[in-house]
Design an enzyme around this catalytic site. Sequence first.
Site, PDB file in Angstrom:
ATOM      1  N   ASP A  47      14.634  -0.590   1.114  1.00  0.00           N
ATOM      2  CA  ASP A  47      15.565  -0.729   1.959  1.00  0.00           C
ATOM      3  C   ASP A  47      16.904  -1.849   1.730  1.00  0.00           C
ATOM      4  O   ASP A  47      17.182  -1.432   1.486  1.00  0.00           O
ATOM      5  CB  ASP A  47      14.811  -1.415   3.498  1.00  0.00           C
ATOM      6  CG  ASP A  47      14.917  -1.050   5.263  1.00  0.00           C
ATOM      7  OD1 ASP A  47      16.302  -0.448   4.985  1.00  0.00           O
ATOM      8  OD2 ASP A  47      14.223  -1.735   5.814  1.00  0.00           O
TER       9      ASP A  47
ATOM     10  N   LYS B 185      17.442   3.754   1.403  1.00  0.00           N
ATOM     11  CA  LYS B 185      18.358   4.187   3.022  1.00  0.00           C
ATOM     12  C   LYS B 185      19.261   3.509   2.265  1.00  0.00           C
ATOM     13  O   LYS B 185      19.100   1.867   3.047  1.00  0.00           O
ATOM     14  CB  LYS B 185      17.372   3.218   3.714  1.00  0.00           C
ATOM     15  CG  LYS B 185      16.650   3.931   4.472  1.00  0.00           C
ATOM     16  CD  LYS B 185      15.745   3.110   5.492  1.00  0.00           C
ATOM     17  CE  LYS B 185      14.695   2.916   6.245  1.00  0.00           C
ATOM     18  NZ  LYS B 185      13.767   2.053   6.985  1.00  0.00           N
TER      19      LYS B 185
ATOM     20  N   LYS C  56       0.540  -1.009  -0.336  1.00  0.00           N
ATOM     21  CA  LYS C  56       0.169   0.265  -0.013  1.00  0.00           C
ATOM     22  C   LYS C  56       0.710   0.623   0.248  1.00  0.00           C
ATOM     23  O   LYS C  56      -0.030   2.134  -0.467  1.00  0.00           O
ATOM     24  CB  LYS C  56      -1.099   0.215   1.774  1.00  0.00           C
ATOM     25  CG  LYS C  56      -1.592  -1.237   1.414  1.00  0.00           C
ATOM     26  CD  LYS C  56      -3.093  -0.980   2.880  1.00  0.00           C
ATOM     27  CE  LYS C  56      -3.153  -2.734   3.173  1.00  0.00           C
ATOM     28  NZ  LYS C  56      -3.193  -2.671   4.616  1.00  0.00           N
ATOM     29  N   GLY C  57       1.960   0.681   0.359  1.00  0.00           N
ATOM     30  CA  GLY C  57       3.183   2.418   0.874  1.00  0.00           C
ATOM     31  C   GLY C  57       2.806   3.191   0.037  1.00  0.00           C
ATOM     32  O   GLY C  57       3.203   4.397  -0.164  1.00  0.00           O
TER      33      GLY C  57
ATOM     34  N   PHE D 244      13.252   4.302  10.910  1.00  0.00           N
ATOM     35  CA  PHE D 244      12.552   4.193  10.145  1.00  0.00           C
ATOM     36  C   PHE D 244      10.976   4.902  10.150  1.00  0.00           C
ATOM     37  O   PHE D 244      11.128   5.823  11.726  1.00  0.00           O
ATOM     38  CB  PHE D 244      11.685   3.226  11.698  1.00  0.00           C
ATOM     39  CG  PHE D 244      10.633   1.890  11.176  1.00  0.00           C
ATOM     40  CD1 PHE D 244      10.506   0.569   9.744  1.00  0.00           C
ATOM     41  CD2 PHE D 244       9.351   2.280  10.885  1.00  0.00           C
ATOM     42  CE1 PHE D 244       9.821   0.305   9.305  1.00  0.00           C
ATOM     43  CE2 PHE D 244       8.263   2.366  10.244  1.00  0.00           C
ATOM     44  CZ  PHE D 244       8.042   1.041   9.494  1.00  0.00           C
ATOM     45  N   VAL D 245      11.038   5.557   9.220  1.00  0.00           N
ATOM     46  CA  VAL D 245       9.944   6.280   9.061  1.00  0.00           C
ATOM     47  C   VAL D 245       8.549   6.454   8.702  1.00  0.00           C
ATOM     48  O   VAL D 245       8.385   5.541   8.268  1.00  0.00           O
ATOM     49  CB  VAL D 245      10.798   7.238   7.970  1.00  0.00           C
ATOM     50  CG1 VAL D 245      12.213   7.618   7.907  1.00  0.00           C
ATOM     51  CG2 VAL D 245      11.038   6.271   6.579  1.00  0.00           C
TER      52      VAL D 245
ATOM     53  N   GLU E  22       7.755   2.804  -6.031  1.00  0.00           N
ATOM     54  CA  GLU E  22       7.605   2.343  -4.274  1.00  0.00           C
ATOM     55  C   GLU E  22       8.031   3.687  -3.796  1.00  0.00           C
ATOM     56  O   GLU E  22       8.322   4.606  -3.855  1.00  0.00           O
ATOM     57  CB  GLU E  22       8.744   1.785  -4.599  1.00  0.00           C
ATOM     58  CG  GLU E  22       8.975   0.836  -2.958  1.00  0.00           C
ATOM     59  CD  GLU E  22       8.621   0.228  -2.195  1.00  0.00           C
ATOM     60  OE1 GLU E  22       7.413  -0.279  -2.103  1.00  0.00           O
ATOM     61  OE2 GLU E  22       8.371  -1.576  -1.836  1.00  0.00           O
ATOM     62  N   ASP E  23       7.674   3.311  -2.371  1.00  0.00           N
ATOM     63  CA  ASP E  23       7.579   4.269  -1.374  1.00  0.00           C
ATOM     64  C   ASP E  23       9.231   4.251  -0.855  1.00  0.00           C
ATOM     65  O   ASP E  23       9.475   5.068  -0.626  1.00  0.00           O
ATOM     66  CB  ASP E  23       6.559   4.289   0.376  1.00  0.00           C
ATOM     67  CG  ASP E  23       7.016   1.976   0.283  1.00  0.00           C
ATOM     68  OD1 ASP E  23       7.482   1.838   0.298  1.00  0.00           O
ATOM     69  OD2 ASP E  23       6.164   2.515   1.443  1.00  0.00           O
TER      70      ASP E  23
ATOM     71  N   ARG F 168      -0.181   6.186   7.761  1.00  0.00           N
ATOM     72  CA  ARG F 168       0.638   6.082   6.205  1.00  0.00           C
ATOM     73  C   ARG F 168      -0.266   8.094   5.577  1.00  0.00           C
ATOM     74  O   ARG F 168       0.250   8.297   5.049  1.00  0.00           O
ATOM     75  CB  ARG F 168      -0.530   5.717   5.113  1.00  0.00           C
ATOM     76  CG  ARG F 168      -0.563   4.101   5.293  1.00  0.00           C
ATOM     77  CD  ARG F 168      -0.844   2.705   4.299  1.00  0.00           C
ATOM     78  NE  ARG F 168      -0.306   1.671   4.666  1.00  0.00           N
ATOM     79  CZ  ARG F 168       0.344   0.986   4.458  1.00  0.00           C
ATOM     80  NH1 ARG F 168       1.371   1.007   3.856  1.00  0.00           N
ATOM     81  NH2 ARG F 168       0.404  -0.437   5.108  1.00  0.00           N
TER      82      ARG F 168
ATOM     83  N   ASP G 293       3.686   2.933   6.459  1.00  0.00           N
ATOM     84  CA  ASP G 293       3.026   3.411   7.839  1.00  0.00           C
ATOM     85  C   ASP G 293       4.014   2.365   8.810  1.00  0.00           C
ATOM     86  O   ASP G 293       5.056   2.373   8.627  1.00  0.00           O
ATOM     87  CB  ASP G 293       1.865   1.773   7.456  1.00  0.00           C
ATOM     88  CG  ASP G 293       2.554   0.896   7.283  1.00  0.00           C
ATOM     89  OD1 ASP G 293       4.146   0.151   6.573  1.00  0.00           O
ATOM     90  OD2 ASP G 293       2.019  -0.642   8.165  1.00  0.00           O
TER      91      ASP G 293
HETATM   92  P1  IMP Z   1      12.701  -3.862   1.604  1.00  0.00           P
HETATM   93  O1  IMP Z   1      12.629  -5.397   0.963  1.00  0.00           O
HETATM   94  O2  IMP Z   1      13.728  -3.874   2.868  1.00  0.00           O
HETATM   95  O3  IMP Z   1      13.460  -2.732   0.946  1.00  0.00           O
HETATM   96  O4  IMP Z   1      12.186  -3.157   2.208  1.00  0.00           O
HETATM   97  C1  IMP Z   1      11.065  -1.881   1.471  1.00  0.00           C
HETATM   98  C2  IMP Z   1       9.491  -2.547   2.112  1.00  0.00           C
HETATM   99  O5  IMP Z   1       9.274  -1.858   4.091  1.00  0.00           O
HETATM  100  C3  IMP Z   1       8.832  -1.038   1.652  1.00  0.00           C
HETATM  101  O6  IMP Z   1       8.169  -1.465   0.650  1.00  0.00           O
HETATM  102  C4  IMP Z   1       8.507  -0.626   3.490  1.00  0.00           C
HETATM  103  O7  IMP Z   1       7.040  -1.319   3.050  1.00  0.00           O
HETATM  104  C5  IMP Z   1       8.712  -1.005   4.666  1.00  0.00           C
HETATM  105  N1  IMP Z   1      10.118  -0.223   4.366  1.00  0.00           N
HETATM  106  C6  IMP Z   1      11.174  -0.687   5.275  1.00  0.00           C
HETATM  107  N2  IMP Z   1      11.961   0.778   5.654  1.00  0.00           N
HETATM  108  C7  IMP Z   1      10.009   1.422   6.094  1.00  0.00           C
HETATM  109  C8  IMP Z   1      10.375   2.421   7.193  1.00  0.00           C
HETATM  110  O8  IMP Z   1      11.625   3.244   7.398  1.00  0.00           O
HETATM  111  N3  IMP Z   1       8.726   3.032   7.485  1.00  0.00           N
HETATM  112  C9  IMP Z   1       8.352   2.071   6.943  1.00  0.00           C
HETATM  113  N4  IMP Z   1       8.704   1.432   6.183  1.00  0.00           N
HETATM  114  C10 IMP Z   1       9.133   0.712   5.410  1.00  0.00           C
HETATM  115 MG    MG Z   2       5.358  -1.739   3.947  1.00  0.00          MG
END
Ligand code: IMP
Ligand code: MG
Length: 175
Positions: free
Chosen positions: A102, A130, A42-43, A151-152, A98-99, A164, A158
């Site tokens: 990470d 990040k 949803k992000g 963490f934001v 994508e939001d 959100r 969310d």
């Molecule tokens: P990744 O797979 O580790 O790159 O994580 C990506 C997903 O983790 C994003 O689509 C977010 O939904 C969630 N996420 C990662 N960091 C944050 C954050 O700081 N706040 C909220 N959601 C996050």
């Molecule tokens: Mg998420």
Amino acid sequence: MKAKPGRVLIGRRELDRRVDELARRITEDYRDRDLVVVGILKGAFVFLADLVRRVDLPLEVDFVAVSSYGKDTESSGVVRIIKDLDLDIRGRDVLLVEDIVDTGLTLQYIARILRQREPASLEICALLNKPEARKVDIEVKYCGFDIPPLFVVGYGLDYAEHYRHLPYVGVLEEA
Ligand code: IMP
Ligand code: MG
């Protein structure tokens, strides 16, 4: 709900300005192409809504939703598609929105699945990045802001489905 949004990391005006810049670049890069903007639910919903309204080109919008097994604030890298695209993307120019990137595991997984459908191109646009948390190498062609490994929440992001709707990006803090 023990943690709450604390200080503002990126305010509305700054978000506004940066989304404008990204939309301008996308408008230049995708002229005379066949653009499908794919939001990851949803992000990405807030960012995508602001972004596409500023892209001055014909385009279509679609969404995928994934669920990731893991803790609240950590990516496990184990991802499952729970809502697939409605559109056929074969031969089309896909921009994945994508939001936040990470570890990069979520996007790597989704990009791999969508590339198997043979789009003409597939690029990634993420509001936040990040770099220090990255575990896999993925190219984010359009990136809003590099941020530290905090963490934001807000502007679509969310914490346990909360916050959100905040119009800014804030840092989650222990209450
Ligand atoms: P990744 O797979 O580790 O790159 O994580 C990506 C997903 O983790 C994003 O689509 C977010 O939904 C969630 N996420 C990662 N960091 C944050 C954050 O700081 N706040 C909220 N959601 C996050
Ligand atoms: Mg998420």
